[in-house]
Design a protein around this motif. Structure first.
Motif, PDB file in Angstrom:
ATOM      1  N   GLN A 101       0.833  -1.205   0.000  1.00 54.94           N
ATOM      2  CA  GLN A 101       0.000   0.000   0.000  1.00 54.94           C
ATOM      3  C   GLN A 101       0.866   1.253   0.000  1.00 54.94           C
ATOM      4  O   GLN A 101       0.487   2.282  -0.545  1.00 54.94           O
ATOM      5  CB  GLN A 101      -0.931  -0.002   1.213  1.00 54.94           C
ATOM      6  N   LYS A 102       2.035   1.137   0.593  1.00 54.99           N
ATOM      7  CA  LYS A 102       2.965   2.265   0.659  1.00 54.99           C
ATOM      8  C   LYS A 102       3.837   2.340  -0.597  1.00 54.99           C
ATOM      9  O   LYS A 102       4.251   3.427  -1.008  1.00 54.99           O
ATOM     10  CB  LYS A 102       3.854   2.140   1.898  1.00 54.99           C
ATOM     11  N   ALA A 103       4.126   1.165  -1.197  1.00 53.58           N
ATOM     12  CA  ALA A 103       4.990   1.128  -2.387  1.00 53.58           C
ATOM     13  C   ALA A 103       4.491   0.028  -3.324  1.00 53.58           C
ATOM     14  O   ALA A 103       5.043  -1.078  -3.349  1.00 53.58           O
ATOM     15  CB  ALA A 103       6.439   0.878  -1.978  1.00 53.58           C
ATOM     16  N   PRO A 104       3.447   0.309  -4.126  1.00 51.14           N
ATOM     17  CA  PRO A 104       2.806  -0.709  -4.969  1.00 51.14           C
ATOM     18  C   PRO A 104       3.717  -1.370  -5.999  1.00 51.14           C
ATOM     19  O   PRO A 104       3.446  -2.496  -6.422  1.00 51.14           O
ATOM     20  CB  PRO A 104       1.678   0.068  -5.664  1.00 51.14           C
ATOM     21  N   ASN A 105       4.763  -0.679  -6.423  1.00 48.56           N
ATOM     22  CA  ASN A 105       5.635  -1.216  -7.472  1.00 48.56           C
ATOM     23  C   ASN A 105       6.982  -1.698  -6.945  1.00 48.56           C
ATOM     24  O   ASN A 105       7.931  -1.865  -7.715  1.00 48.56           O
ATOM     25  CB  ASN A 105       5.863  -0.153  -8.555  1.00 48.56           C
ATOM     26  N   ASN A 106       7.055  -1.934  -5.645  1.00 51.30           N
ATOM     27  CA  ASN A 106       8.299  -2.403  -5.055  1.00 51.30           C
ATOM     28  C   ASN A 106       8.398  -3.920  -5.219  1.00 51.30           C
ATOM     29  O   ASN A 106       7.649  -4.671  -4.600  1.00 51.30           O
ATOM     30  CB  ASN A 106       8.353  -2.023  -3.568  1.00 51.30           C
ATOM     31  N   VAL A 107       9.331  -4.364  -6.060  1.00 50.15           N
ATOM     32  CA  VAL A 107       9.481  -5.791  -6.347  1.00 50.15           C
ATOM     33  C   VAL A 107       9.865  -6.578  -5.092  1.00 50.15           C
ATOM     34  O   VAL A 107       9.474  -7.734  -4.937  1.00 50.15           O
ATOM     35  CB  VAL A 107      10.524  -6.009  -7.464  1.00 50.15           C
ATOM     36  N   ASP A 108      10.623  -5.944  -4.192  1.00 48.49           N
ATOM     37  CA  ASP A 108      11.035  -6.623  -2.960  1.00 48.49           C
ATOM     38  C   ASP A 108       9.840  -6.967  -2.070  1.00 48.49           C
ATOM     39  O   ASP A 108       9.932  -7.864  -1.226  1.00 48.49           O
ATOM     40  CB  ASP A 108      12.014  -5.740  -2.177  1.00 48.49           C
ATOM     41  N   TYR A 109       8.737  -6.262  -2.242  1.00 49.56           N
ATOM     42  CA  TYR A 109       7.509  -6.572  -1.500  1.00 49.56           C
ATOM     43  C   TYR A 109       6.568  -7.434  -2.339  1.00 49.56           C
ATOM     44  O   TYR A 109       5.901  -8.331  -1.812  1.00 49.56           O
ATOM     45  CB  TYR A 109       6.780  -5.288  -1.095  1.00 49.56           C
ATOM     46  N   LEU A 110       6.517  -7.172  -3.627  1.00 48.27           N
ATOM     47  CA  LEU A 110       5.637  -7.941  -4.509  1.00 48.27           C
ATOM     48  C   LEU A 110       6.015  -9.420  -4.542  1.00 48.27           C
ATOM     49  O   LEU A 110       5.147 -10.296  -4.507  1.00 48.27           O
ATOM     50  CB  LEU A 110       5.693  -7.378  -5.929  1.00 48.27           C
ATOM     51  N   GLU A 131       3.027 -11.554 -12.747  1.00 42.56           N
ATOM     52  CA  GLU A 131       2.997 -10.886 -14.051  1.00 42.56           C
ATOM     53  C   GLU A 131       3.353  -9.408 -13.911  1.00 42.56           C
ATOM     54  O   GLU A 131       4.035  -8.836 -14.768  1.00 42.56           O
ATOM     55  CB  GLU A 131       1.616 -11.055 -14.691  1.00 42.56           C
ATOM     56  N   LYS A 132       2.902  -8.798 -12.818  1.00 38.18           N
ATOM     57  CA  LYS A 132       3.258  -7.407 -12.559  1.00 38.18           C
ATOM     58  C   LYS A 132       4.752  -7.276 -12.305  1.00 38.18           C
ATOM     59  O   LYS A 132       5.395  -6.317 -12.756  1.00 38.18           O
ATOM     60  CB  LYS A 132       2.469  -6.872 -11.366  1.00 38.18           C
ATOM     61  N   ILE A 133       5.321  -8.248 -11.591  1.00 35.40           N
ATOM     62  CA  ILE A 133       6.759  -8.239 -11.323  1.00 35.40           C
ATOM     63  C   ILE A 133       7.540  -8.253 -12.626  1.00 35.40           C
ATOM     64  O   ILE A 133       8.520  -7.516 -12.795  1.00 35.40           O
ATOM     65  CB  ILE A 133       7.157  -9.438 -10.438  1.00 35.40           C
ATOM     66  N   LEU A 134       7.104  -9.090 -13.584  1.00 31.75           N
ATOM     67  CA  LEU A 134       7.815  -9.164 -14.869  1.00 31.75           C
ATOM     68  C   LEU A 134       7.714  -7.869 -15.654  1.00 31.75           C
ATOM     69  O   LEU A 134       8.612  -7.538 -16.435  1.00 31.75           O
ATOM     70  CB  LEU A 134       7.280 -10.326 -15.706  1.00 31.75           C
ATOM     71  N   GLN A 135       6.639  -7.125 -15.454  1.00 26.23           N
ATOM     72  CA  GLN A 135       6.530  -5.818 -16.099  1.00 26.23           C
ATOM     73  C   GLN A 135       7.569  -4.849 -15.536  1.00 26.23           C
ATOM     74  O   GLN A 135       8.051  -3.961 -16.237  1.00 26.23           O
ATOM     75  CB  GLN A 135       5.128  -5.250 -15.888  1.00 26.23           C
ATOM     76  N   LEU A 136       7.917  -5.049 -14.262  1.00 27.26           N
ATOM     77  CA  LEU A 136       8.892  -4.181 -13.598  1.00 27.26           C
ATOM     78  C   LEU A 136      10.313  -4.718 -13.716  1.00 27.26           C
ATOM     79  O   LEU A 136      11.274  -3.952 -13.744  1.00 27.26           O
ATOM     80  CB  LEU A 136       8.529  -4.034 -12.113  1.00 27.26           C
ATOM     81  N   ASP A 137      10.430  -6.049 -13.778  1.00 26.95           N
ATOM     82  CA  ASP A 137      11.739  -6.705 -13.835  1.00 26.95           C
ATOM     83  C   ASP A 137      11.598  -7.973 -14.666  1.00 26.95           C
ATOM     84  O   ASP A 137      11.267  -9.038 -14.155  1.00 26.95           O
ATOM     85  CB  ASP A 137      12.220  -7.031 -12.412  1.00 26.95           C
ATOM     86  N   ALA A 138      11.847  -7.843 -15.968  1.00 26.96           N
ATOM     87  CA  ALA A 138      11.590  -8.931 -16.918  1.00 26.96           C
ATOM     88  C   ALA A 138      12.408 -10.194 -16.632  1.00 26.96           C
ATOM     89  O   ALA A 138      12.008 -11.290 -17.023  1.00 26.96           O
ATOM     90  CB  ALA A 138      11.872  -8.459 -18.342  1.00 26.96           C
ATOM     91  N   ASP A 139      13.545 -10.059 -15.955  1.00 28.31           N
ATOM     92  CA  ASP A 139      14.405 -11.204 -15.702  1.00 28.31           C
ATOM     93  C   ASP A 139      14.275 -11.747 -14.281  1.00 28.31           C
ATOM     94  O   ASP A 139      15.093 -12.569 -13.850  1.00 28.31           O
ATOM     95  CB  ASP A 139      15.873 -10.827 -15.963  1.00 28.31           C
ATOM     96  N   ASN A 140      13.267 -11.306 -13.550  1.00 32.33           N
ATOM     97  CA  ASN A 140      13.092 -11.757 -12.166  1.00 32.33           C
ATOM     98  C   ASN A 140      12.989 -13.282 -12.116  1.00 32.33           C
ATOM     99  O   ASN A 140      12.125 -13.879 -12.747  1.00 32.33           O
ATOM    100  CB  ASN A 140      11.837 -11.121 -11.562  1.00 32.33           C
ATOM    101  N   LEU A 141      13.871 -13.912 -11.349  1.00 29.50           N
ATOM    102  CA  LEU A 141      13.968 -15.369 -11.332  1.00 29.50           C
ATOM    103  C   LEU A 141      12.723 -16.025 -10.736  1.00 29.50           C
ATOM    104  O   LEU A 141      12.161 -16.959 -11.317  1.00 29.50           O
ATOM    105  CB  LEU A 141      15.211 -15.798 -10.549  1.00 29.50           C
ATOM    106  N   ALA A 142      12.282 -15.546  -9.577  1.00 27.35           N
ATOM    107  CA  ALA A 142      11.122 -16.153  -8.907  1.00 27.35           C
ATOM    108  C   ALA A 142       9.873 -16.079  -9.776  1.00 27.35           C
ATOM    109  O   ALA A 142       9.116 -17.051  -9.896  1.00 27.35           O
ATOM    110  CB  ALA A 142      10.875 -15.463  -7.567  1.00 27.35           C
ATOM    111  N   ALA A 143       9.657 -14.924 -10.413  1.00 24.74           N
ATOM    112  CA  ALA A 143       8.482 -14.744 -11.261  1.00 24.74           C
ATOM    113  C   ALA A 143       8.539 -15.650 -12.481  1.00 24.74           C
ATOM    114  O   ALA A 143       7.536 -16.267 -12.862  1.00 24.74           O
ATOM    115  CB  ALA A 143       8.366 -13.276 -11.693  1.00 24.74           C
TER     116      ALA A 143
END
Length: 244
Positions: A101-110, A131-143
């Motif tokens: 709620q404080k940081a909607p686009n923070n990958v470390d929380y998503l 899917e939102k994580i990949l929009q922010l970080d296309a190479d995110n391993l967990a996603a």
């Protein structure tokens, strides 16, 4: 005898009394550090209080911490991590949502929030988050691991259903065969291809034998789909020649 019983009961209750006292003392230290602007020290005290009594510490967060303050983010994160370690995924999810709620686009929380949803059986919501994580970080391993496996399993299910339905037809018409081929092509484009895109990113960053095996399976399925497509083109050409 009664006096002896009271003595032993007092021995057992003493650790609980000391624990409650130490929690209160630590929480007072947290408050004092926050008031003094010593956020790093406040987080350290807060972390110690969590180890003593996480329920009391959580109550302190909800009732004593200004949610608009900078320190509230750090304290909520400490509670989220602690509940995750305890495998209390409902509470962990609650605090990761608080952070988002404080940081909607923070990958470390998503990322951990999506993970909690997987553990809670909320795969659709986890899918949306990954899917939102990949929009922010296309190479995110967990996603990519989650999405690669998710889309593959969904595609396998749809493909199996298509094949089961088609095999029920004893003498399929050309139209029914065409629908079967088109169905496989659609499943490949909407499922297997998405899985392949994610799993390729996984094996580039992490030498996963399982991911590579799945990629090999997808390659075999692609060849089969392409073979059916070529066969369809061949039939169209033959029919055109016959009509001419």
């Amino acid at each position: 005898m009664r006096a002896l019983t009271i003595f032993f009961l007092s021995l057992f209750s003493l650790p609980l009394m000391l624990n409650a006292q130490s929690v209160d003392e630590m929480l007072q230290k947290v408050s004092a550090a926050i008031e003094a602007g010593q956020n790093g020290q406040a987080v350290s005290y807060f972390r110690q209080t969590i180890s003593l009594n996480i329920d009391r510490t959580e109550m302190y967060y909800w009732t004593n911490v200004d949610k608009s303050s900078e320190i509230s983010v750090n304290l909520a994160n400490e509670l989220a991590i602690a509940y995750k370690k305890k495998r209390n995924y409902d509470k962990a999810y609650l605090f990761y949502k608080e952070l988002l709620q404080k940081a909607p686009n923070n990958v470390d929380y998503l990322e951990p929030c999506a993970e909690m949803q997987v553990y809670r059986g909320q795969e659709k919501d986890a899918l949306r988050m990954y899917e939102k994580i990949l929009q922010l970080d296309a190479d995110n391993l967990a996603a990519n691991i989650f999405l690669g496996n998710y889309y593959y399993l969904m595609a396998e299910r749809e493909k199996k259903q298509l094949e089961t339905d088609y095999k029920k037809i004893s003498s399929p018409t050309k139209m029914q065969y065409a629908r079967y081929r088109d169905g496989l092509s659609k499943v490949f484009a909407t499922g297997y291809e998405k899985a392949r895109n994610s799993l390729r990113k996984v094996v580039l960053r992490f030498p996963s034998t399982e991911a590579q095996k799945t990629l090999d399976k997808i390659l075999r399925i692609e060849k089969e789909v392409n073979r059916l497509a070529i066969h369809r083109i061949y039939l169209v050409c033959v029919n055109s020649t016959v009509w001419q």
